[in-house]
Design a protein around this motif. Structure first.
Motif: not given
Length: 150
Positions: A59, A73, A87
């Motif tokens: 991630y 992202n 996020q």
């Protein structure tokens, strides 16, 4: 060290993905590419009688730093956690295809075609799992609620 997409052996066989080959993940927002990592750590799920595959991407990855590559992202809209301002989106729906993703104007056309195929371009929305018909904006006579209450 580079972006990779972890998939089950079943998904790899279904989509023609080769371990350490290239693939790309596409959502309604973007497409990112990475190397395929076929692993037994992910298993297909059965949801309402259908097979649902999972994929995993690192991630916190991006184009800056010691290595370069696409960022997970980019796949989802930005919504920041109010406490730490990172996020908060950690899951979403996508498609996985073998090979490198398009680039430039072709990438935008590719994403638009995915949005159309996924019925996200103003057409009839057909969610995968719903509890009631009213959850997708269709008429509901309340019979399901009556059945639950007895």
């Amino acid at each position: 060290p580079a972006m990779f997409v972890e998939v089950s052996p079943e998904l790899a066989a279904e989509r023609g993905l080769e371990h350490m080959g290239w693939c790309h993940v596409i959502t309604a927002r973007a497409a990112v590419e990475g190397r395929v990592m076929v692993t037994d750590r992910l298993s297909p799920l059965r949801v309402e009688g259908r097979t649902v595959h999972q994929v995993w991407l690192p991630y916190h990855w991006g184009g800056n730093g010691l290595t370069t590559g696409d960022s997970a992202n980019d796949l989802f809209g930005i919504s920041l956690d109010p406490n730490v301002l990172i996020q908060e989106t950690k899951v979403g729906t996508c498609d996985v295809q073998p090979g490198r993703r398009p680039s430039g104007p072709e990438l935008m056309d590719y994403v638009a075609r995915y949005r159309h195929r996924a019925h996200l371009d103003g057409g009839q929305y057909a969610p995968f799992v719903t509890a009631r018909q009213s959850a997708i904006g269709q008429e509901d006579d309340g019979s399901q609620d009556k059945e639950r209450r007895g």
